[in-house]
Scaffold this active site. Structure first.
Site, PDB file in Angstrom:
ATOM      1  CE  LYS A   1      29.396 -46.802  22.333  1.00 24.45           C
ATOM      2  NZ  LYS A   1      28.563 -46.733  23.411  1.00 24.45           N
TER       3      LYS A   1
ATOM      4  NE  ARG B   1      18.508  -2.548  -1.044  1.00 29.88           N
ATOM      5  CZ  ARG B   1      18.996  -3.794  -1.124  1.00 29.88           C
ATOM      6  NH1 ARG B   1      18.124  -4.709  -0.889  1.00 29.88           N
ATOM      7  NH2 ARG B   1      19.085  -4.001  -1.713  1.00 29.88           N
TER       8      ARG B   1
ATOM      9  CE  LYS C   1      18.985  -4.343  -5.007  1.00 32.25           C
ATOM     10  NZ  LYS C   1      18.547  -6.350  -5.245  1.00 32.25           N
TER      11      LYS C   1
ATOM     12  CG  ASP D   1      26.274  -4.188  14.153  1.00 38.01           C
ATOM     13  OD1 ASP D   1      26.186  -5.333  13.039  1.00 38.01           O
ATOM     14  OD2 ASP D   1      26.449  -3.451  14.226  1.00 38.01           O
ATOM     15  CG  ASP D   2      28.241  -8.571  13.886  1.00 42.89           C
ATOM     16  OD1 ASP D   2      28.435  -6.831  13.930  1.00 42.89           O
ATOM     17  OD2 ASP D   2      28.817  -9.025  12.743  1.00 42.89           O
TER      18      ASP D   2
ATOM     19  CB  ILE E   1      35.117  -2.016  16.155  1.00 44.23           C
ATOM     20  CG1 ILE E   1      35.013  -4.140  16.357  1.00 44.23           C
ATOM     21  CG2 ILE E   1      37.084  -2.101  15.831  1.00 44.23           C
ATOM     22  CD1 ILE E   1      36.225  -4.986  15.224  1.00 44.23           C
TER      23      ILE E   1
ATOM     24  N   GLY F   1      31.477   1.260  16.305  1.00 45.61           N
ATOM     25  CA  GLY F   1      30.127   1.834  16.057  1.00 45.61           C
ATOM     26  C   GLY F   1      29.709   2.380  14.683  1.00 45.61           C
TER      27      GLY F   1
END
Length: 502
Positions: free
Chosen positions: A108, A399, A403, A425-426, A429, A431
């Site tokens: 506990k 990136r 920049k 990649d995650d 959808i 591609g």
């Protein structure tokens, strides 16, 4: 072996869902040990010689019952109360338990400051398989223990103690605090790593918990409150047992652990009582009607050992529980409007889930040939970082924009021209992001062959990946997620149709 696997094996082998406490409480010692204990206490030998008799008692219980229970549950407080000798007793007791029987340390634990040390001591030094925790410190406490993927935690959610009802059922019985605790715990960890501890003297409370946590393992306490202590329960306890089983068993006829009556510790021959209780439970399960798949609960190599369904079903359910999949109209990056939204960024705040997701990616990457890992900004960067650390490969990333100041690099990280890069990649959808990221990498003299994602939205997106010269790999398909959520009761038929036709 993980706690969940060890428990399933012990249940099937010993045909038992009984868990036996190992509590060296001198007040309930059998007579043959109690006389020696009291004699030493009278000579002032406490605690050195007295602990030896407690050890003799604990060892006898283990040797007598190891083939009758699915787990042992030593209560830490009884051991620490004995001082240094008690911790030595705990170590000897744990070492005496057969390695195939899981150990649940009843601690506990409720202190955040000492949680990391406690997790390390319990899991690494003492080698227990699971530990009980108080819920009120929140997920931060649980996270310290969930960093051990093969271990588990039992979160104490409800007590049968009558004086606890005033705050457990606050503010009212319709929306009590203990059910809020259960709902919060659902997002802390997957089914294999987090279980619940419930006082089961009130079957109605157990049923409410089971309805909120249909796949969780539950340790139901206070079940033998009406037992007569003779090894045979009276009619009232048998009737109550049926209610508890009906309320607590999951859809597959499992998911429940019952503690043995504490009378087993006080009698000279515990095996007889434990065997009697096991048979009583098994008979009650057989006599209790349940709408479940037909299979023999107690036979090995059936449903208890090999649950049907997707191999990542627990992870799918956990992603849903922490809010990674919601049903709301959302505009995707591709410009498409979907009636649902998948947000995998939430996993970074749930270490146990994040670790599991990284592990599924790693299973795919281990079969590929590459020199470096590239994550596509921004959603997959945490996952790619986790993969680089787990597999010990260097990381780069393209990136989104270059920049106008500083190094003005298109690719961040060190690399050599001609190296082979695996793109992570995650979600696929359209591609677009994965393909554009791979093309940026190739523009810098690198090679890309494989693109690995967590979810393939299907709808021909893998074909588009291949048309652009890459090999797609996905941990999950949207149809697999949809089917698992529907079969588990997480989504309605209407939501199932929505995901099916998106």
């Amino acid at each position: 072996m993980s706690f969940a696997s060890k428990l399933r094996t012990a249940i099937a082998t010993n045909q038992s869902i009984l868990c036996l406490g190992l509590d060296p409480n001198p007040e309930v010692m059998p007579a043959k040990y109690k006389a020696k204990y009291d004699s030493e206490m009278n000579t002032g030998a406490y605690p050195d010689r007295t602990v030896a008799y407690l050890w003799e008692w604990m060892n006898f219980i283990i040797q007598s019952t190891a083939d009758l229970v699915c787990a042992y549950k030593p209560t830490l407080g009884f051991y620490t109360a004995l001082g240094a000798g008690g911790l030595e007793l705990l170590a000897k007791t744990l070492a005496a338990i057969p390695p195939e029987i899981p150990i649940i340390l009843d601690a506990k634990h409720a202190d955040l400051n000492s949680s990391s040390v406690m997790a390390k001591t319990a899991f690494e030094q003492w080698g227990v398989d699971a530990i009980t925790l108080s819920p009120y410190i929140g997920q931060d406490l649980a996270a310290r223990f969930l960093m051990y993927p093969d271990k588990a935690i039992f979160v104490s959610c409800y007590s049968s103690n009558t004086t606890a009802q005033a705050f457990q059922e606050y503010p009212n019985r319709e929306k009590p605090l203990y059910l809020n605790v259960v709902q919060n715990c659902q997002s802390w960890a997957g089914m294999e790593s987090l279980a619940l501890e419930i006082g089961a003297a009130n079957p109605d409370a157990l049923a409410k918990v089971r309805s909120l946590a249909p796949e969780r393992l539950i340790l139901a306490r206070s079940i033998w409150a009406n037992s007569q202590g003779s090894g045979q329960a009276n009619n009232q306890s048998i009737e109550n047992l049926a209610e508890i089983l009906n309320a607590g068993l999951d859809a597959n006829g499992g998911g429940l652990i019952l503690p043995v009556n504490q009378d087993a510790l006080a009698i000279g021959e515990p095996a007889q009582l434990v065997r009697s209780l096991r048979d009583e439970v098994n008979q009650a399960i057989a006599a209790t009607p349940h709408d479940r798949p037909t299979c023999d609960l107690w036979m090995p190599n059936v449903c208890l050992l090999d649950q049907a369904g997707h191999p990542h079903a627990n992870l799918i359910l956990q992603l849903f529980d922490i809010g990674c999949i919601t049903f709301e109209e959302t505009v995707q990056a591709s410009g498409q409007i979907f009636p649902y939204y998948i947000d995998l960024r939430r996993i970074i705040s749930n270490p146990q889930v994040f670790d599991a997701v990284v592990g599924t990616y790693a299973e795919i990457l281990q079969n590929l040939k590459f020199d470096r890992i590239a994550g596509i900004p921004y959603g997959s960067l945490p996952t790619a970082s986790g993969l680089a650390l787990r597999l010990n490969f260097p990381l780069i990333f393209p990136r989104k924009e270059v920049k106008a100041y500083g190094a003005r690099r298109l690719i961040e990280g060190n690399y050599e021209a001609g190296e082979t890069i695996v793109v992570v990649d995650d979600i696929l959808i359209s591609g677009k992001s994965a393909i554009e990221g791979a093309q940026k990498i190739e523009s810098c003299g690198l090679k890309v062959r494989d693109i690995v994602v967590f979810i393939d939205h299907e709808s021909g997106v893998c074909d588009r990946i291949q048309e652009n010269g890459y090999l797609p790999h996905a941990v999950l398909k949207i149809s697999e997620i949809n089917e698992t959520l529907y079969q588990s009761g997480r989504i309605t038929e209407e939501q199932f149709v929505v995901l099916s036709h998106s």
